[in-house]
Write a protein that holds these residues in place. Structure first.
Motif, PDB file in Angstrom:
ATOM      1  N   LYS A  16       0.822  -1.210   0.000  1.00  0.00           N
ATOM      2  CA  LYS A  16       0.000   0.000   0.000  1.00  0.00           C
ATOM      3  C   LYS A  16       0.859   1.265   0.000  1.00  0.00           C
ATOM      4  CE  LYS A  16      -3.765  -2.326   2.463  1.00  0.00           C
ATOM      5  NZ  LYS A  16      -4.562  -2.385   3.712  1.00  0.00           N
ATOM      6  N   SER A  17       2.170   1.090  -0.083  1.00  0.00           N
ATOM      7  CA  SER A  17       3.073   2.237  -0.126  1.00  0.00           C
ATOM      8  C   SER A  17       2.817   3.102  -1.352  1.00  0.00           C
ATOM      9  CB  SER A  17       4.531   1.768  -0.139  1.00  0.00           C
ATOM     10  OG  SER A  17       4.827   1.016   1.011  1.00  0.00           O
ATOM     11  N   VAL A  18       2.365   2.445  -2.405  1.00  0.00           N
ATOM     12  CA  VAL A  18       2.034   3.129  -3.656  1.00  0.00           C
ATOM     13  C   VAL A  18       0.666   2.632  -4.119  1.00  0.00           C
ATOM     14  CG1 VAL A  18       4.382   3.610  -4.437  1.00  0.00           C
ATOM     15  CG2 VAL A  18       3.366   1.364  -4.907  1.00  0.00           C
ATOM     16  N   PRO A  19      -0.008   3.365  -5.016  1.00  0.00           N
ATOM     17  CA  PRO A  19      -1.328   2.928  -5.487  1.00  0.00           C
ATOM     18  C   PRO A  19      -1.300   1.541  -6.129  1.00  0.00           C
ATOM     19  CG  PRO A  19      -0.897   5.204  -6.131  1.00  0.00           C
ATOM     20  CD  PRO A  19       0.391   4.677  -5.575  1.00  0.00           C
ATOM     21  N   LYS A  20      -2.446   0.892  -6.105  1.00  0.00           N
ATOM     22  CA  LYS A  20      -2.562  -0.453  -6.672  1.00  0.00           C
ATOM     23  C   LYS A  20      -2.132  -0.486  -8.134  1.00  0.00           C
ATOM     24  CE  LYS A  20      -6.702  -2.193  -7.329  1.00  0.00           C
ATOM     25  NZ  LYS A  20      -6.744  -2.506  -8.776  1.00  0.00           N
ATOM     26  N   GLU A  21      -2.355   0.622  -8.856  1.00  0.00           N
ATOM     27  CA  GLU A  21      -2.048   0.687 -10.284  1.00  0.00           C
ATOM     28  C   GLU A  21      -0.581   0.993 -10.558  1.00  0.00           C
ATOM     29  OE1 GLU A  21      -4.368   2.543  -8.746  1.00  0.00           O
ATOM     30  OE2 GLU A  21      -6.117   1.278  -9.252  1.00  0.00           O
ATOM     31  N   HIS A  22       0.202   1.236  -9.513  1.00  0.00           N
ATOM     32  CA  HIS A  22       1.621   1.547  -9.700  1.00  0.00           C
ATOM     33  C   HIS A  22       2.328   0.378 -10.382  1.00  0.00           C
ATOM     34  CE1 HIS A  22       5.843   2.368  -8.630  1.00  0.00           C
ATOM     35  NE2 HIS A  22       5.468   3.628  -8.466  1.00  0.00           N
ATOM     36  N   ILE A  23       3.333   0.686 -11.192  1.00  0.00           N
ATOM     37  CA  ILE A  23       4.020  -0.347 -11.958  1.00  0.00           C
ATOM     38  C   ILE A  23       4.638  -1.417 -11.065  1.00  0.00           C
ATOM     39  CG2 ILE A  23       6.191   0.970 -12.046  1.00  0.00           C
ATOM     40  CD1 ILE A  23       6.551  -0.178 -14.901  1.00  0.00           C
ATOM     41  N   PHE A  24       5.064  -1.042  -9.855  1.00  0.00           N
ATOM     42  CA  PHE A  24       5.648  -2.024  -8.943  1.00  0.00           C
ATOM     43  C   PHE A  24       4.614  -3.080  -8.558  1.00  0.00           C
ATOM     44  CE2 PHE A  24       6.549  -3.579  -4.648  1.00  0.00           C
ATOM     45  CZ  PHE A  24       7.836  -4.053  -4.811  1.00  0.00           C
ATOM     46  N   ASN A  25       3.418  -2.642  -8.163  1.00  0.00           N
ATOM     47  CA  ASN A  25       2.363  -3.591  -7.797  1.00  0.00           C
ATOM     48  C   ASN A  25       1.914  -4.434  -8.987  1.00  0.00           C
ATOM     49  OD1 ASN A  25       2.015  -3.147  -4.986  1.00  0.00           O
ATOM     50  ND2 ASN A  25       0.928  -1.244  -5.387  1.00  0.00           N
ATOM     51  N   LYS A  26       1.853  -3.817 -10.156  1.00  0.00           N
ATOM     52  CA  LYS A  26       1.452  -4.563 -11.356  1.00  0.00           C
ATOM     53  C   LYS A  26       2.488  -5.626 -11.700  1.00  0.00           C
ATOM     54  CE  LYS A  26      -1.701  -3.993 -13.382  1.00  0.00           C
ATOM     55  NZ  LYS A  26      -3.058  -4.568 -13.167  1.00  0.00           N
ATOM     56  N   ASN A  27       3.756  -5.294 -11.546  1.00  0.00           N
ATOM     57  CA  ASN A  27       4.810  -6.267 -11.851  1.00  0.00           C
ATOM     58  C   ASN A  27       4.766  -7.462 -10.904  1.00  0.00           C
ATOM     59  OD1 ASN A  27       5.933  -4.959 -14.072  1.00  0.00           O
ATOM     60  ND2 ASN A  27       7.310  -3.725 -12.828  1.00  0.00           N
ATOM     61  N   VAL A  28       4.492  -7.208  -9.621  1.00  0.00           N
ATOM     62  CA  VAL A  28       4.376  -8.314  -8.670  1.00  0.00           C
ATOM     63  C   VAL A  28       3.197  -9.204  -9.049  1.00  0.00           C
ATOM     64  CG1 VAL A  28       3.945  -8.968  -6.275  1.00  0.00           C
ATOM     65  CG2 VAL A  28       5.468  -7.051  -6.790  1.00  0.00           C
ATOM     66  N   GLN A  29       2.082  -8.600  -9.403  1.00  0.00           N
ATOM     67  CA  GLN A  29       0.904  -9.365  -9.815  1.00  0.00           C
ATOM     68  C   GLN A  29       1.217 -10.218 -11.047  1.00  0.00           C
ATOM     69  OE1 GLN A  29      -2.376  -6.997 -11.190  1.00  0.00           O
ATOM     70  NE2 GLN A  29      -3.597  -8.745 -11.771  1.00  0.00           N
ATOM     71  N   ASN A  30       1.875  -9.611 -12.025  1.00  0.00           N
ATOM     72  CA  ASN A  30       2.137 -10.310 -13.289  1.00  0.00           C
ATOM     73  C   ASN A  30       3.165 -11.419 -13.157  1.00  0.00           C
ATOM     74  OD1 ASN A  30       0.354  -8.563 -14.560  1.00  0.00           O
ATOM     75  ND2 ASN A  30       1.956  -7.180 -15.260  1.00  0.00           N
ATOM     76  N   TYR A  31       4.188 -11.191 -12.321  1.00  0.00           N
ATOM     77  CA  TYR A  31       5.343 -12.092 -12.331  1.00  0.00           C
ATOM     78  C   TYR A  31       5.603 -12.811 -11.014  1.00  0.00           C
ATOM     79  CZ  TYR A  31       6.552  -9.933 -16.779  1.00  0.00           C
ATOM     80  OH  TYR A  31       6.533  -9.502 -18.079  1.00  0.00           O
ATOM     81  N   PHE A  32       4.643 -12.819 -10.104  1.00  0.00           N
ATOM     82  CA  PHE A  32       4.891 -13.498  -8.835  1.00  0.00           C
ATOM     83  C   PHE A  32       5.283 -14.954  -9.062  1.00  0.00           C
ATOM     84  CE2 PHE A  32       3.789 -15.894  -5.043  1.00  0.00           C
ATOM     85  CZ  PHE A  32       4.384 -15.138  -4.048  1.00  0.00           C
ATOM     86  N   TYR A  33       4.712 -15.580 -10.051  1.00  0.00           N
ATOM     87  CA  TYR A  33       5.009 -16.997 -10.327  1.00  0.00           C
ATOM     88  C   TYR A  33       6.483 -17.202 -10.673  1.00  0.00           C
ATOM     89  CZ  TYR A  33       5.140 -16.165 -15.420  1.00  0.00           C
ATOM     90  OH  TYR A  33       5.471 -15.729 -16.690  1.00  0.00           O
ATOM     91  N   LYS A  34       7.152 -16.159 -11.149  1.00  0.00           N
ATOM     92  CA  LYS A  34       8.553 -16.292 -11.534  1.00  0.00           C
ATOM     93  C   LYS A  34       9.525 -15.864 -10.435  1.00  0.00           C
ATOM     94  CE  LYS A  34      10.172 -16.007 -15.600  1.00  0.00           C
ATOM     95  NZ  LYS A  34      10.326 -17.468 -15.814  1.00  0.00           N
ATOM     96  N   ILE A  35       9.004 -15.327  -9.362  1.00  0.00           N
ATOM     97  CA  ILE A  35       9.876 -15.000  -8.229  1.00  0.00           C
ATOM     98  C   ILE A  35       9.623 -15.936  -7.048  1.00  0.00           C
ATOM     99  CG2 ILE A  35       9.886 -12.561  -8.919  1.00  0.00           C
ATOM    100  CD1 ILE A  35       8.189 -11.949  -6.451  1.00  0.00           C
ATOM    101  N   PHE A  36       8.578 -16.754  -7.139  1.00  0.00           N
ATOM    102  CA  PHE A  36       8.141 -17.561  -6.000  1.00  0.00           C
ATOM    103  C   PHE A  36       9.247 -18.470  -5.474  1.00  0.00           C
ATOM    104  CE2 PHE A  36       6.334 -21.586  -4.405  1.00  0.00           C
ATOM    105  CZ  PHE A  36       5.689 -21.105  -3.279  1.00  0.00           C
ATOM    106  N   ASP A  37       9.861 -19.279  -6.339  1.00  0.00           N
ATOM    107  CA  ASP A  37      10.862 -20.245  -5.872  1.00  0.00           C
ATOM    108  C   ASP A  37      12.077 -19.556  -5.267  1.00  0.00           C
ATOM    109  OD1 ASP A  37       9.384 -22.500  -6.526  1.00  0.00           O
ATOM    110  OD2 ASP A  37      10.161 -22.581  -8.572  1.00  0.00           O
ATOM    111  N   GLY A  38      12.547 -18.492  -5.915  1.00  0.00           N
ATOM    112  CA  GLY A  38      13.696 -17.773  -5.378  1.00  0.00           C
ATOM    113  C   GLY A  38      13.373 -17.094  -4.060  1.00  0.00           C
TER     114      GLY A  38
END
Length: 327
Positions: free
Chosen positions: A206-228
């Motif tokens: 919540k540090s930045v709005p939901k539409e911020h690129i950081f939050n969008k990137n986590v939503q899009n790519y969480f599957y690729k950071i999960f194992d690491g």
């Protein structure tokens, strides 16, 4: 009545199964789409038969600003800051092993983190000296690299970083409050699209709005950071114990940027635990100043943990100040 309850239970189970199946299909179709956005081969270096992804921006000969992410963090975290600083410096961000576009490894040690970063810097011909900018768990993962490359490092900017003693100083209740569900549970949520759906409605931070690129990137790519991410979290005790042995940066300029958490600690509603966390945090942030003979502390008055997103200008100023010190 018994038959009605039985039919209701069967119907509910069938609906749940269909929803989970739909989530699974949705998740894996999404992955096919986002996998197509893989970077060009020119943005990879091979280390011990592993590919490590990096992003080099800028072409200044006066030195390189190197970004190191926190737990599970990837190069996308630094997009905005990297673009700003690349106007005056060569800049480098990268994905740690097993995160986003970098291949995984079973070797979890500070020496391996140092070797990976050294290999990327060598491959990309990044000019020396380096100014290291690390966030969160980077306060742990950078220590071996700093020890091995001190002569090439002009300065360090630690941004609300972790301290090797923070787990030892925390009560069991505090540690439990920040411990996520098991790998098995999170993996189930990840594979069935629940996490992707969750971040559609609720921001990662919540540090930045939901539409911020950081939050969008986590939503899009969480599957690729999960194992690491899970690998780092499961080995945090080991890595912190290694970091505890590296406690002297000599005369390297060090700026410690400490978040003030004006709105409390995110995802920690218990005021007692919040007070405990902040007391430990403030004490250990001050202790980081002992790492260098040339250290200073800067407070991010408006920020929570993600100073990188809320007050990036403090980081830009710290980098420029370090550069000017040797002139």
């Amino acid at each position: 009545m018994k038959n009605i309850l039985l039919k209701t239970a069967k119907y509910s189970i069938s609906v749940l199964f269909l929803l989970l199946f739909a989530g699974f299909v949705y998740e894996h179709i999404s992955r096919v789409y986002f996998n197509k956005k893989q970077p060009h081969e020119s943005e990879y270096v091979t280390v011990n038969n592993r590919k490590i992804h990096f992003k080099k921006v800028g072409n200044s000969a006066k030195g390189t600003v190197v970004f190191e992410s926190g737990l599970g963090g990837d190069y996308l975290h630094w997009q905005e800051l990297q673009n700003r600083l690349s106007k005056e410096y060569t800049t480098l961000s990268y994905d740690k092993a097993g995160i986003l576009w970098s291949d995984p490894t079973e070797d979890v040690s500070l020496k391996r983190y140092a070797a990976d970063l050294s290999a990327v810097l060598k491959h990309t011909n990044c000019p020396k000296p380096y100014i290291l900018v690390g966030h969160s768990f980077a306060g742990i993962t950078l220590r071996s690299f700093i020890k091995e490359n001190s002569k090439d490092i002009q300065g360090i900017v630690f941004v609300d970083v972790s301290h090797p003693l923070q787990l030892k100083k925390s009560s069991e209740n505090l540690k439990k409050s920040v411990t996520p569900p098991s790998r098995q549970v999170l993996s189930f949520f990840n594979e069935t699209g629940i996490i992707r759906l969750l971040y559609t409605f609720v921001p990662f931070t919540k540090s930045v709005p939901k539409e911020h690129i950081f939050n969008k990137n986590v939503q899009n790519y969480f599957y690729k950071i999960f194992d690491g991410l899970m690998q780092e979290m499961e080995n945090d005790d080991k890595l912190m114990a290694e970091a505890e042995q590296i406690n002297d940066f000599g005369d390297i300029a060090l700026t410690v940027i400490t978040a003030k958490y004006p709105n409390g600690v995110e995802n920690m509603p218990d005021p007692k635990l919040t007070n405990e966390y902040l007391a430990i945090h403030n004490t250990l942030q001050k202790d980081l100043l002992q790492l260098s003979n040339k250290s200073k502390q800067v407070f991010a008055e408006k920020s929570g943990h993600y100073v990188t997103l809320q007050e990036p200008e403090l980081i830009v100023e710290a980098v420029k100040e370090i550069e000017k010190q040797d002139k």
